[in-house]
Write a protein that holds these residues in place. Sequence first.
Motif, PDB file in Angstrom:
ATOM      1  N   ALA A 139       5.622 -10.428 -34.326  1.00 47.30           N
ATOM      2  CA  ALA A 139       6.057 -10.104 -32.995  1.00 47.30           C
ATOM      3  C   ALA A 139       5.239 -10.666 -31.899  1.00 47.30           C
ATOM      4  O   ALA A 139       5.761 -11.518 -30.980  1.00 47.30           O
ATOM      5  CB  ALA A 139       5.759  -8.644 -32.653  1.00 47.30           C
ATOM      6  N   ALA A 140       3.776 -10.854 -32.073  1.00 52.42           N
ATOM      7  CA  ALA A 140       2.904 -11.729 -31.170  1.00 52.42           C
ATOM      8  C   ALA A 140       1.627 -12.180 -31.812  1.00 52.42           C
ATOM      9  O   ALA A 140       0.484 -11.664 -31.544  1.00 52.42           O
ATOM     10  CB  ALA A 140       2.537 -10.730 -29.904  1.00 52.42           C
ATOM     11  N   PRO A 141       1.983 -13.145 -32.694  1.00 54.39           N
ATOM     12  CA  PRO A 141       0.993 -13.568 -33.455  1.00 54.39           C
ATOM     13  C   PRO A 141      -0.272 -14.446 -32.567  1.00 54.39           C
ATOM     14  O   PRO A 141       0.059 -15.148 -31.736  1.00 54.39           O
ATOM     15  CB  PRO A 141       1.453 -14.543 -34.408  1.00 54.39           C
ATOM     16  N   SER A 142      -1.356 -14.013 -32.962  1.00 49.48           N
ATOM     17  CA  SER A 142      -2.611 -14.754 -32.236  1.00 49.48           C
ATOM     18  C   SER A 142      -2.733 -16.283 -33.032  1.00 49.48           C
ATOM     19  O   SER A 142      -2.188 -16.389 -34.142  1.00 49.48           O
ATOM     20  CB  SER A 142      -3.886 -14.024 -32.344  1.00 49.48           C
ATOM     21  N   ALA A 143      -3.530 -16.904 -32.501  1.00 51.79           N
ATOM     22  CA  ALA A 143      -3.848 -18.314 -33.406  1.00 51.79           C
ATOM     23  C   ALA A 143      -4.267 -17.887 -34.662  1.00 51.79           C
ATOM     24  O   ALA A 143      -4.034 -18.734 -35.498  1.00 51.79           O
ATOM     25  CB  ALA A 143      -4.835 -18.977 -32.436  1.00 51.79           C
ATOM     26  N   ALA A 144      -5.312 -16.870 -34.377  1.00 47.61           N
ATOM     27  CA  ALA A 144      -6.044 -16.601 -35.963  1.00 47.61           C
ATOM     28  C   ALA A 144      -4.818 -16.067 -37.096  1.00 47.61           C
ATOM     29  O   ALA A 144      -4.899 -16.468 -38.107  1.00 47.61           O
ATOM     30  CB  ALA A 144      -6.933 -15.692 -35.772  1.00 47.61           C
ATOM     31  N   HIS A 145      -3.940 -15.308 -36.652  1.00 48.27           N
ATOM     32  CA  HIS A 145      -2.884 -14.839 -37.265  1.00 48.27           C
ATOM     33  C   HIS A 145      -2.109 -15.926 -37.749  1.00 48.27           C
ATOM     34  O   HIS A 145      -1.661 -16.036 -38.991  1.00 48.27           O
ATOM     35  CB  HIS A 145      -2.083 -13.913 -36.211  1.00 48.27           C
ATOM     36  N   ARG A 146      -1.920 -16.851 -37.121  1.00 48.28           N
ATOM     37  CA  ARG A 146      -0.795 -17.998 -37.130  1.00 48.28           C
ATOM     38  C   ARG A 146      -1.645 -18.970 -38.246  1.00 48.28           C
ATOM     39  O   ARG A 146      -1.013 -19.231 -39.228  1.00 48.28           O
ATOM     40  CB  ARG A 146      -0.575 -18.813 -36.049  1.00 48.28           C
ATOM     41  N   ASP A 147      -2.856 -19.300 -37.874  1.00 47.80           N
ATOM     42  CA  ASP A 147      -3.697 -20.015 -38.908  1.00 47.80           C
ATOM     43  C   ASP A 147      -3.736 -19.414 -40.545  1.00 47.80           C
ATOM     44  O   ASP A 147      -3.490 -19.893 -41.415  1.00 47.80           O
ATOM     45  CB  ASP A 147      -4.998 -20.227 -38.521  1.00 47.80           C
ATOM     46  N   TYR A 148      -3.944 -18.019 -40.447  1.00 43.93           N
ATOM     47  CA  TYR A 148      -3.980 -17.328 -41.702  1.00 43.93           C
ATOM     48  C   TYR A 148      -2.682 -17.312 -42.491  1.00 43.93           C
ATOM     49  O   TYR A 148      -2.635 -17.520 -43.399  1.00 43.93           O
ATOM     50  CB  TYR A 148      -4.469 -15.776 -41.216  1.00 43.93           C
ATOM     51  N   ALA A 149      -1.641 -17.370 -41.610  1.00 43.82           N
ATOM     52  CA  ALA A 149      -0.256 -17.302 -42.318  1.00 43.82           C
ATOM     53  C   ALA A 149       0.010 -18.535 -42.860  1.00 43.82           C
ATOM     54  O   ALA A 149       0.538 -18.846 -44.036  1.00 43.82           O
ATOM     55  CB  ALA A 149       0.757 -17.171 -41.068  1.00 43.82           C
ATOM     56  N   PHE A 150      -0.312 -19.825 -42.308  1.00 50.99           N
ATOM     57  CA  PHE A 150      -0.036 -21.095 -42.672  1.00 50.99           C
ATOM     58  C   PHE A 150      -0.990 -21.120 -43.880  1.00 50.99           C
ATOM     59  O   PHE A 150      -0.552 -21.828 -45.067  1.00 50.99           O
ATOM     60  CB  PHE A 150      -0.102 -22.153 -41.719  1.00 50.99           C
ATOM     61  N   ALA A 151      -2.394 -20.641 -43.938  1.00 54.69           N
ATOM     62  CA  ALA A 151      -3.106 -20.876 -44.953  1.00 54.69           C
ATOM     63  C   ALA A 151      -2.743 -20.107 -46.421  1.00 54.69           C
ATOM     64  O   ALA A 151      -2.992 -20.323 -47.512  1.00 54.69           O
ATOM     65  CB  ALA A 151      -4.476 -20.180 -44.482  1.00 54.69           C
ATOM     66  N   ALA A 152      -1.751 -18.964 -46.017  1.00 52.85           N
ATOM     67  CA  ALA A 152      -1.425 -18.298 -47.214  1.00 52.85           C
ATOM     68  C   ALA A 152      -0.005 -18.832 -47.807  1.00 52.85           C
ATOM     69  O   ALA A 152       0.339 -18.338 -48.686  1.00 52.85           O
ATOM     70  CB  ALA A 152      -0.917 -16.715 -46.564  1.00 52.85           C
ATOM     71  N   GLY A 153       0.453 -20.090 -47.181  1.00 50.75           N
ATOM     72  CA  GLY A 153       1.640 -20.486 -47.843  1.00 50.75           C
ATOM     73  C   GLY A 153       3.072 -20.277 -47.086  1.00 50.75           C
ATOM     74  O   GLY A 153       3.927 -20.890 -47.281  1.00 50.75           O
ATOM     75  N   VAL A 154       2.910 -19.830 -45.627  1.00 45.15           N
ATOM     76  CA  VAL A 154       3.691 -19.641 -44.855  1.00 45.15           C
ATOM     77  C   VAL A 154       4.377 -20.821 -44.256  1.00 45.15           C
ATOM     78  O   VAL A 154       3.367 -21.761 -43.964  1.00 45.15           O
ATOM     79  CB  VAL A 154       3.673 -18.715 -43.533  1.00 45.15           C
ATOM     80  N   ASP A 155       5.843 -21.210 -44.453  1.00 46.39           N
ATOM     81  CA  ASP A 155       6.056 -22.550 -44.127  1.00 46.39           C
ATOM     82  C   ASP A 155       6.669 -22.572 -42.587  1.00 46.39           C
ATOM     83  O   ASP A 155       6.592 -23.507 -41.872  1.00 46.39           O
ATOM     84  CB  ASP A 155       7.359 -22.939 -45.065  1.00 46.39           C
ATOM     85  N   VAL A 156       7.215 -21.319 -42.381  1.00 48.05           N
ATOM     86  CA  VAL A 156       7.599 -21.369 -40.873  1.00 48.05           C
ATOM     87  C   VAL A 156       7.187 -19.707 -40.385  1.00 48.05           C
ATOM     88  O   VAL A 156       7.634 -18.840 -41.140  1.00 48.05           O
ATOM     89  CB  VAL A 156       9.323 -21.311 -40.962  1.00 48.05           C
ATOM     90  N   LEU A 157       6.820 -19.890 -38.986  1.00 46.76           N
ATOM     91  CA  LEU A 157       6.376 -18.630 -38.542  1.00 46.76           C
ATOM     92  C   LEU A 157       7.079 -18.732 -37.163  1.00 46.76           C
ATOM     93  O   LEU A 157       7.188 -19.565 -36.090  1.00 46.76           O
ATOM     94  CB  LEU A 157       4.898 -18.732 -38.032  1.00 46.76           C
ATOM     95  N   LEU A 158       7.868 -17.772 -37.064  1.00 50.19           N
ATOM     96  CA  LEU A 158       8.865 -17.415 -35.718  1.00 50.19           C
ATOM     97  C   LEU A 158       8.581 -16.179 -35.092  1.00 50.19           C
ATOM     98  O   LEU A 158       7.917 -15.231 -35.614  1.00 50.19           O
ATOM     99  CB  LEU A 158      10.247 -17.399 -36.210  1.00 50.19           C
ATOM    100  N   PRO A 159       8.690 -16.181 -33.935  1.00 50.99           N
ATOM    101  CA  PRO A 159       8.727 -14.901 -32.979  1.00 50.99           C
ATOM    102  C   PRO A 159       9.563 -13.770 -33.614  1.00 50.99           C
ATOM    103  O   PRO A 159      10.809 -14.154 -34.070  1.00 50.99           O
ATOM    104  CB  PRO A 159       8.941 -15.166 -31.694  1.00 50.99           C
ATOM    105  N   ASP A 160       9.325 -12.596 -33.277  1.00 51.12           N
ATOM    106  CA  ASP A 160      10.066 -11.524 -33.706  1.00 51.12           C
ATOM    107  C   ASP A 160      10.576 -10.785 -32.430  1.00 51.12           C
ATOM    108  O   ASP A 160       9.628 -10.154 -31.850  1.00 51.12           O
ATOM    109  CB  ASP A 160       9.622 -10.727 -34.894  1.00 51.12           C
TER     110      ASP A 160
END
Length: 75
Positions: A24-45
């Motif tokens: 919904a509204a990822p912070s920079a830390a949320h985004r960084d954690y997502a990519f570190a976890a292996g997320v390829d694409v992060l989109l708004p919801d």
Amino acid sequence: SGFALAERAKDLSGGRTRVVMLAAAPSAAHRDYAFAAGVDVLLPDPPPADALLAAVAGPSARIGRPAAARLAPAR
């Protein structure tokens, strides 16, 4: 959690599974954690339809990453 699921999907597939995450509204830390976890694409919801289609059908380049993160090797 979605992060644990992303990590598990990447681990079980040897990194071949493409992971698309909506946030919904990822912070920079949320985004960084997502990519570190292996997320390829992060989109708004909710995601724009064209962005979601591109994420699912497009090349394996990571979408939604900061420019500096795009230079890092993919997991």
